[in-house]
Design an enzyme around this catalytic site. Structure first.
Site, short mmCIF file in Angstrom:
data_model
loop_
_atom_site.label_atom_id
_atom_site.label_comp_id
_atom_site.label_asym_id
_atom_site.label_seq_id
_atom_site.Cartn_x
_atom_site.Cartn_y
_atom_site.Cartn_z
N ASP A 56 -21.77 3.43 -22.48
CA ASP A 56 -20.52 3.05 -23.11
C ASP A 56 -20.11 4.08 -24.16
OD1 ASP A 56 -18.43 1.20 -23.58
OD2 ASP A 56 -19.43 0.57 -25.42
N THR A 89 -13.01 3.88 -23.52
CA THR A 89 -13.37 4.69 -24.69
C THR A 89 -13.81 6.10 -24.28
OG1 THR A 89 -15.61 3.76 -24.71
CG2 THR A 89 -13.98 2.69 -26.08
N THR A 90 -14.50 6.21 -23.15
CA THR A 90 -14.90 7.54 -22.70
C THR A 90 -13.67 8.32 -22.26
OG1 THR A 90 -16.87 6.46 -21.84
CG2 THR A 90 -16.57 8.77 -21.26
N ASP A 381 -16.77 -5.77 -22.30
CA ASP A 381 -15.65 -4.93 -21.87
C ASP A 381 -14.87 -5.61 -20.74
OD1 ASP A 381 -16.45 -3.02 -23.63
OD2 ASP A 381 -16.87 -1.46 -22.16
P1 ADP Z 1 -14.43 4.33 -20.01
O1 ADP Z 1 -15.27 4.27 -21.25
O2 ADP Z 1 -13.31 5.29 -20.15
O3 ADP Z 1 -14.01 2.99 -19.54
P2 ADP Z 1 -16.08 4.40 -17.68
O4 ADP Z 1 -17.40 5.10 -17.55
O5 ADP Z 1 -16.06 2.93 -17.71
O6 ADP Z 1 -15.38 5.00 -18.94
O7 ADP Z 1 -15.17 4.93 -16.50
C1 ADP Z 1 -13.86 4.47 -16.32
C2 ADP Z 1 -13.21 5.17 -15.17
O8 ADP Z 1 -13.94 4.99 -13.97
C3 ADP Z 1 -11.82 4.60 -14.92
O9 ADP Z 1 -10.92 5.65 -14.74
C4 ADP Z 1 -11.99 3.83 -13.62
O10 ADP Z 1 -10.81 3.78 -12.85
C5 ADP Z 1 -13.07 4.64 -12.93
N1 ADP Z 1 -13.78 3.87 -11.90
C6 ADP Z 1 -14.35 2.67 -11.96
N2 ADP Z 1 -14.89 2.31 -10.77
C7 ADP Z 1 -14.66 3.32 -9.92
C8 ADP Z 1 -14.96 3.58 -8.55
N3 ADP Z 1 -15.63 2.73 -7.78
N4 ADP Z 1 -14.56 4.77 -8.03
C9 ADP Z 1 -13.93 5.66 -8.80
N5 ADP Z 1 -13.61 5.50 -10.08
C10 ADP Z 1 -13.96 4.34 -10.65
MG MG Z 2 -15.16 1.45 -18.86
#
Ligand code: ADP
Ligand code: MG
Length: 512
Positions: A56, A89-90, A381
């Site tokens: 996270d 957040t990332t 989240d």
């Molecule tokens: P954040 O802290 O920004 O939420 P995450 O590590 O949760 O970071 O990543 C979020 C990103 O991953 C979003 O852009 C979301 O659309 C993408 N995402 C989630 N599941 C998938 C998937 N199965 N394939 C591709 N991208 C995905």
């Molecule tokens: Mg996320």
């Protein structure tokens, strides 16, 4: 002429900018590898040896104990993002870092910081409008909400097998507390309990509190309970100053003890006479009072955590009372059922069917403390994004699609921007590419090939870097159920731009 003290350090002009930008970029780089479903985790160990393992963004940045003031601004980006929408957040930090990297290039080409700020702001506004246009006009029904929940949880230690079940529970929880005014996110509580796998996570229609009955001989299951909530000790009155009594005879001693007994008995009787079945106290309860209450069949909990006390009071409609001898009928709350259950080593109290407010609790299970902590964050989240998608009505395709499409739109419209600010707007569009590129990298694709394929696919349709199982591919995110709330994308755009422009504007750092 010296205007600063001897110890003051001052960095000015290009040096100040370069050092601040480098610090901001370093922070963004630190979380880059965690983005997306195949993102890696980080293990953070603090000075006391406490270990946190997480994927996270905001948790990583907060645990990193960052000191550099410019770097700290990126931590704030993540915190704002977390506070406003609960996820992304990332994304926000990585975007802010890339905006800084592009700003550095522009500064090197002699574009003035104010011009960069202007161009970035124009690009951001085009971006917001583009996100609005990209927002799917489907009904935000439960099915869509489940996908939003699952998207936010992927890669967060939920385990693929359980992701669906957990997404179901998250949506059900938010639905339970939603009314015409929207989702009341605060009414969904999360209680983490180790000792079982995440598949055993359950939704409780009420409050779960980590507490056990004061005595073993109290009932463990009360239905149609009348509930008293107390925030005062049930003990003999403590004098505020030290007083010593000199007792000279056995009679006097007995009299003193009797007086104490009387006081405790009065408390216990007051509780009984008010018709209380369940007593929840934030403070301790004297053994003799507890024994009396047990005899009367009252279930009592002591030293209950304050947030739990408040939640129980508001759910059951009880007023938190400070003096047992002045209980009014109105002060009491009620619940359909109050019961205590054993979970491994711990007793948990379940207060269900409170008369006043509907509060629900996700009783999250995980096999070890570390798994559980990460799962708790992931579920937190997921609850946030479902609430936000429901409230701010709107979802967009995820997997980097929005970022690519927004970048295209900014490139198209940048021509309208006058002067060099146009260069900055174009740089903003290029910066957005970092998100799909990072998703591609983290899923094991060649980032350059993937971006070329992604652009080509978006000429004719809607494509992102979708991870299916273990592999990444250029595919339609909607078809694979990868959906994010529009609000998360809006907020990431706004907070990343704010942080980057704030850092670019600084040309003088004075440290006392
Ligand atoms: P954040 O802290 O920004 O939420 P995450 O590590 O949760 O970071 O990543 C979020 C990103 O991953 C979003 O852009 C979301 O659309 C993408 N995402 C989630 N599941 C998938 C998937 N199965 N394939 C591709 N991208 C995905
Ligand atoms: Mg996320």
């Amino acid at each position: 002429m010296f205007i600063l003290g001897d110890d003051a350090q001052r960095t000015r002009g290009r040096d100040a900018q370069t050092s601040n930008i480098a610090a901001g970029k370093a922070v963004a780089d630190a979380v880059r590898t965690t983005l997306g479903p195949r993102g890696m985790d980080k293990m953070l160990v603090d000075s006391t040896g406490t270990v946190v393992i997480t994927n996270d963004g905001v948790t990583i940045l907060e645990e990193m104990d960052i000191e550099h003031p410019a770097a700290q601004m990126l931590v704030e980006v993540a915190q704002t993002q977390e506070d406003e929408v609960g996820d992304g957040t990332t994304t926000a930090s990585v975007l802010a870092g890339q905006l800084l990297a592009k700003a550095e290039d522009l500064l090197r080409d002699d574009v003035h910081p104010t011009t960069i700020v202007e161009g970035y702001a124009a690009a951001r506004d085009i971006g917001h409008a583009a996100i609005d246009d990209l927002t799917l006009d489907d009904d935000v029904d439960d099915d869509l909400l489940r996908r939003v929940a699952a998207t936010s949880m992927t890669g967060k230690g939920t385990g693929d097998a359980n992701a669906e079940t957990l997404a179901d529970l998250v949506v059900e929880a938010v639905r339970q507390v939603a009314d015409d005014d929207g989702a009341n996110r605060d009414a969904v509580r999360v209680h983490a309990q180790s000792g079982a796998s995440s598949g055993a996570t359950e939704l409780v229609r009420g409050i779960v509190s980590d507490t056990d009955p004061v005595r073993g001989d109290m009932p463990r299951d009360v239905s149609d309970a009348t509930v008293l909530v107390l925030n005062t000790k049930l003990d003999t009155r403590e004098t505020s100053t030290d007083v010593e009594y000199t007792i000279t005879s056995v009679d006097q001693l007995n009299a003193a003890l009797d007086a104490e007994e009387d006081e405790l008995r009065r408390y216990a009787e007051a509780v009984r006479d008010a018709g209380v079945d369940v007593l929840v106290s934030q403070k301790s309860i004297d053994d003799r009072v507890a024994a009396f209450l047990a005899d009367e069949g009252v279930l009592a909990f002591e030293s209950v955590k304050q947030p739990d006390v408040n939640a129980i009071a508001s759910a059951t409609g009880a007023t938190v009372v400070g003096d047992v001898e002045a209980i009014e009928r109105d002060d009491l709350g009620s619940a359909e059922s109050v019961r205590v259950e054993r979970y491994g080593e711990d007793d948990l109290a379940f207060i269900e069917g409170g008369a006043e407010a509907s509060t629900v609790t996700l009783l999250v299970r995980g096999s070890t403390e570390h798994v559980l902590a990460e799962l708790e964050r992931a579920i937190g989240d997921a609850l946030d994004v479902v609430a936000v998608a429901l409230d701010d009505g709107g979802v967009v395709p995820g997997a980097g699609y929005v970022e690519i499409a927004v970048a295209d739109r900014i490139r198209d419209e940048a021509a309208r921007i006058d002067g060099r600010a146009q260069l900055a707007a174009e740089a903003f569009a290029d910066a957005l590419d970092v998100l799909p590129r990072t998703l591609a990298e983290n899923t094991g694709l060649d980032p350059i090939d993937a971006l070329v394929d992604l652009r080509a696919a978006n000429e004719t349709g809607r494509a992102g870097i979708v991870t299916v199982g273990e592999r990444g591919e250029v595919a339609n995110p909607v078809a694979h159920g990868v959906i994010d709330p529009a609000a998360v994308k809006h907020e990431a755009l706004a907070s990343a731009t704010d942080a980057a422009t704030m850092i670019v504007r600084i040309d003088d750092v004075i440290a006392a």
